[in-house]
Design an enzyme around this catalytic site. Sequence first.
Site, short mmCIF file in Angstrom:
data_model
loop_
_atom_site.label_atom_id
_atom_site.label_comp_id
_atom_site.label_asym_id
_atom_site.label_seq_id
_atom_site.Cartn_x
_atom_site.Cartn_y
_atom_site.Cartn_z
N SER A 41 31.51 1.01 19.49
CA SER A 41 30.99 -0.35 19.49
C SER A 41 31.42 -1.20 20.69
O SER A 41 31.10 -0.87 21.82
CB SER A 41 31.34 -1.01 18.16
OG SER A 41 30.56 -2.16 17.96
N ASP A 92 22.61 3.45 11.33
CA ASP A 92 22.83 2.43 12.36
C ASP A 92 21.53 2.30 13.14
O ASP A 92 21.27 3.02 14.08
CB ASP A 92 23.97 2.85 13.29
CG ASP A 92 24.27 1.80 14.36
OD1 ASP A 92 23.54 0.79 14.45
OD2 ASP A 92 25.23 2.00 15.11
N HIS A 119 26.91 1.89 11.20
CA HIS A 119 27.47 1.65 12.53
C HIS A 119 28.91 2.16 12.65
O HIS A 119 29.26 2.81 13.62
CB HIS A 119 27.39 0.16 12.86
CG HIS A 119 27.87 -0.17 14.23
ND1 HIS A 119 27.26 0.32 15.37
CD2 HIS A 119 28.91 -0.95 14.64
CE1 HIS A 119 27.90 -0.15 16.43
NE2 HIS A 119 28.90 -0.90 16.02
#
Length: 141
Positions: A41, A92, A119
């Site tokens: 991320s 995701d 995610h």
Amino acid sequence: IPGYGDSPAVEMALTAQGRRAFLDRVLQELGMQRPVLISPSMSGRFALPFLLAHGDRLAGFVPIAPVGTKDFTAEQYHAVQTPTLILYGDRDTGLAPQALQNLQHLPKHRVAVLSGAGHACYLDKPEDFHRALLGFLRQLK
């Protein structure tokens, strides 16, 4: 990541060059030689500039739906020779498709999709995540 959550902000982290230098300094301070860089991320803002500038100093790269992939060109990615495992959860639908679209230009990549994971796929499916990661690590020289 400096400036996120409860971490204090670091002025050098305001630019891609600064973030690359920050990560370089962290790896130097830790005495890391040819580490595998795992980048989930938000850490993509640090890892991707480092990968593009110093990918030869990494044994491997594992992006997990990182942010910032669209900031670089297919040609820039194509120049990187670092073995890469592009890993993400199939639920995701935000960052993962965009990251895959950009990161697939890395010439030495393979993809692992974790079924039923979002995610934070490493939290949703930790056993599958570790299985994929360990399989990748075993193949590195």
